[in-house]
Every structure is written in structure tokens, then in C-alpha cells.
Design an enzyme around this catalytic site. Structure first.
Site, PDB file in Angstrom:
ATOM      1  N   GLY A  43       0.786  -1.228   0.000  1.00 51.80           N
ATOM      2  CA  GLY A  43       0.000   0.000   0.000  1.00 51.80           C
ATOM      3  C   GLY A  43       0.815   1.273   0.000  1.00 51.80           C
ATOM      4  O   GLY A  43       0.253   2.370   0.122  1.00 51.80           O
ATOM      5  N   LYS A  46       4.070   1.558  -4.538  1.00 53.72           N
ATOM      6  CA  LYS A  46       5.110   1.031  -5.433  1.00 53.72           C
ATOM      7  C   LYS A  46       4.551   0.666  -6.808  1.00 53.72           C
ATOM      8  O   LYS A  46       5.064   1.106  -7.840  1.00 53.72           O
ATOM      9  CB  LYS A  46       5.780  -0.204  -4.809  1.00 53.72           C
ATOM     10  N   SER A  47       3.525  -0.167  -6.804  1.00 53.03           N
ATOM     11  CA  SER A  47       2.964  -0.629  -8.080  1.00 53.03           C
ATOM     12  C   SER A  47       2.343   0.521  -8.864  1.00 53.03           C
ATOM     13  O   SER A  47       2.456   0.579 -10.096  1.00 53.03           O
ATOM     14  CB  SER A  47       1.926  -1.730  -7.841  1.00 53.03           C
ATOM     15  N   GLU A 164       7.263  -7.734  -7.990  1.00 55.91           N
ATOM     16  CA  GLU A 164       7.333  -8.901  -7.100  1.00 55.91           C
ATOM     17  C   GLU A 164       7.622 -10.195  -7.881  1.00 55.91           C
ATOM     18  O   GLU A 164       6.868 -11.172  -7.801  1.00 55.91           O
ATOM     19  CB  GLU A 164       6.029  -9.040  -6.302  1.00 55.91           C
TER      20      GLU A 164
END
Length: 266
Positions: A43, A46-47, A164
Site C-alpha cells: 500500500g 510502489k505498483s 514482485e
């Protein structure tokens, strides 16, 4: 390709009861040929940041410059390949060949996809003849990850983004995946990683950016990151430097990479 993220903020569901600020005034530079780790808790944004960099979503405010220029999403995606955390999220084809070939057919419809698909599959360690007709969804976790990466490097982009990439892989699978990262780096191309498995990836990156609640709270070399965030590393570093001095060596004349290798191997 050099990427500059300039004061980027992003708000999801803006103006609704579900409004959520994902990024707040984030600025950073991603240099050509470096391997960057983007770290942070779940949360932290990053993405979202990397999807903005990859041209998949537009930031609410701020700019992203590619070699000093603003570019549209389609232009960006020709130069950036992004593999998501779960390979199934990007699979759509019934054959590995069609999955990997999609970007070639999309960006370069006049080119023969076969040699490029074969090259990409072999780059990630998949035998072309053995895997080209298999169903992506029925492969092992490691094989799915390789197909996903092959499908985003087949059109030979400048930058590879991996979200990831080590999730769900055993030790051998992680080693194999990081070999792919190292091979990509030897081509002089850029790698951007998101990973919670910092201990495994840290020796493969040049720089680390840490996000916290949508804000950038750290940006530095891997040595600086370890000194700030891992108290065990600081203690180990002091012990190694003391041993080097006792052996007649000068730790202060060593580069960060040389000293880091000594510490990690101690």
C-alpha cells in the site's frame, strides 16, 4: 533511456467516497542501465508508481519525462516491458507462442515474430520447441513467470519492470529469475524491481528507493540503504573493516561494491 519522475501524485477514485491518495509529490531519476529496487510496505504506492512509469495509467499531477520528453502511453510501452506480480493477470492466449508473440504483432506487425519469440524464450531459459505449444495457465509457477517475462521483452524494450518477481518461487526458482535479471543488465539495459524479498535481491541492484504512504522517504545506493535500514549490516561492516585493518588492508580505499561483497561474504 533516462526517466525523470517529477512531482508525481496520484489519487484513485478522485471526488468519490472511495478517494485514496496513492502517491504524493514523488520525484526520482532512473538512469539508463541501472538496476533499481523500489521497496516499501504493502500500500505504499510502489505498483502505482511503476504503472505510471510504464505508461499504463496517467498521474493525477506531475510529469514523467523519457530522455527529457513527454511521451504518450503507446510510445512508452514500446520501450518498456512490465511483468506483473501474478503472471496469470497478463495471460490471454492458449499457446505460449501466441502469448509471447503478442507484443511483436502489436508493435511491429510487419516483422516475423518467430525468431524474436524464440530469442525471448531462450533468454529466459525456455526451450522453444518444448514450450511453444503448451498452455500458459497449466505451467509451473516458475515457468509461468518466465513466459510472462519473455512476453514483455520480446519486442526488445530498453527497460524491464518486474513487480514482485520472486513471489511463489522456491530458492532455485529465485536464483534462476535473478540470473535473467543479471543477463538483462549485461545488455546495458535498465531493470526496475519491486520486491519484499530485499535480502535476496539486494546484491543485484545498484540503487534503492523506499516509499512510505505514497511518499519517497529514501533514495540511495544499496550500501546506504543497508546502513540505514539493517542494523545487522552496520555491525557486520564495522567488524569486517576492523579485520581488514588488522590484516594490513585499507577498507577506506575500497569501493562500496568491494566492501559490500566482503561484508556479505563474511
Amino acid at each position: 533511456m533516462r526517466i525523470e519522475v517529477v512531482n508525481v501524485s496520484h489519487i484513485f477514485h478522485r471526488g468519490t467516497p472511495l478517494e485514496k491518495k496513492a502517491l504524493e509529490n514523488v520525484s526520482l531519476v532512473i538512469n539508463e542501465g541501472e538496476c533499481l529496487l523500489v521497496a516499501g510496505n504493502t500500500g505504499s504506492g510502489k505498483s502505482t508508481l511503476l504503472q505510471i512509469v510504464a505508461g499504463l495509467i496517467e498521474p493525477t499531477s506531475g510529469d514523467v519525462l523519457y530522455d527529457g520528453e513527454r511521451k504518450k502511453g503507446y510510445e512508452i510501452r514500446r520501450n518498456i516491458g512490465i511483468a506483473f506480480q501474478y503472471p496469470e493477470d497478463q495471460f490471454f492466449a492458449e499457446r505460449v507462442f501466441d502469448e509471447v508473440a503478442f507484443a511483436v504483432k502489436n508493435f511491429y506487425p510487419d516483422r516475423d515474430p518467430v525468431p524474436l519469440v524464440k530469442k525471448a524464450m531462450e533468454f529466459v531459459g525456455l526451450d522453444f520447441d518444448s514450450f511453444k505449444d503448451r498452455v500458459p495457465f497449466f505451467l509451473s509457477g516458475g515457468e509461468k513467470r518466465r513466459v510472462a517475462i519473455a512476453s514483455v521483452i520480446v519486442h526488445e524494450p530498453d527497460i524491464l519492470i518486474l513487480d514482485e518477481p520472486l513471489v511463489g518461487l522456491d530458492r532455485e526458482g529465485k536464483t534462476d529469475l535473478l540470473r535473467i535479471v543479471e543477463k538483462w543488465k549485461t545488455l546495458g539495459k535498465t531493470v526496475i524491481l519491486i520486491s519484499h524479498d530485499i535480502e535476496t535481491v539486494i546484491n543485484h541492484v545498484d540503487r534503492v528507493v523506499v516509499l512510505e504512504k505514497g511518499k519517497k522517504v529514501f533514495d540511495g545506493t544499496r550500501m546506504e540503504f543497508l546502513e540505514k535500514y539493517d542494523p545487522r549490516f552496520f555491525t557486520s561492516k564495522m567488524l569486517v573493516m576492523r579485520r581488514l585493518v588488522l590484516k594490513g588492508e585499507d577498507p577506506f580505499s575500497m569501493s562500496d561494491d568491494e566492501l559490500l561483497e566482503r561484508v556479505c561474504n563474511s
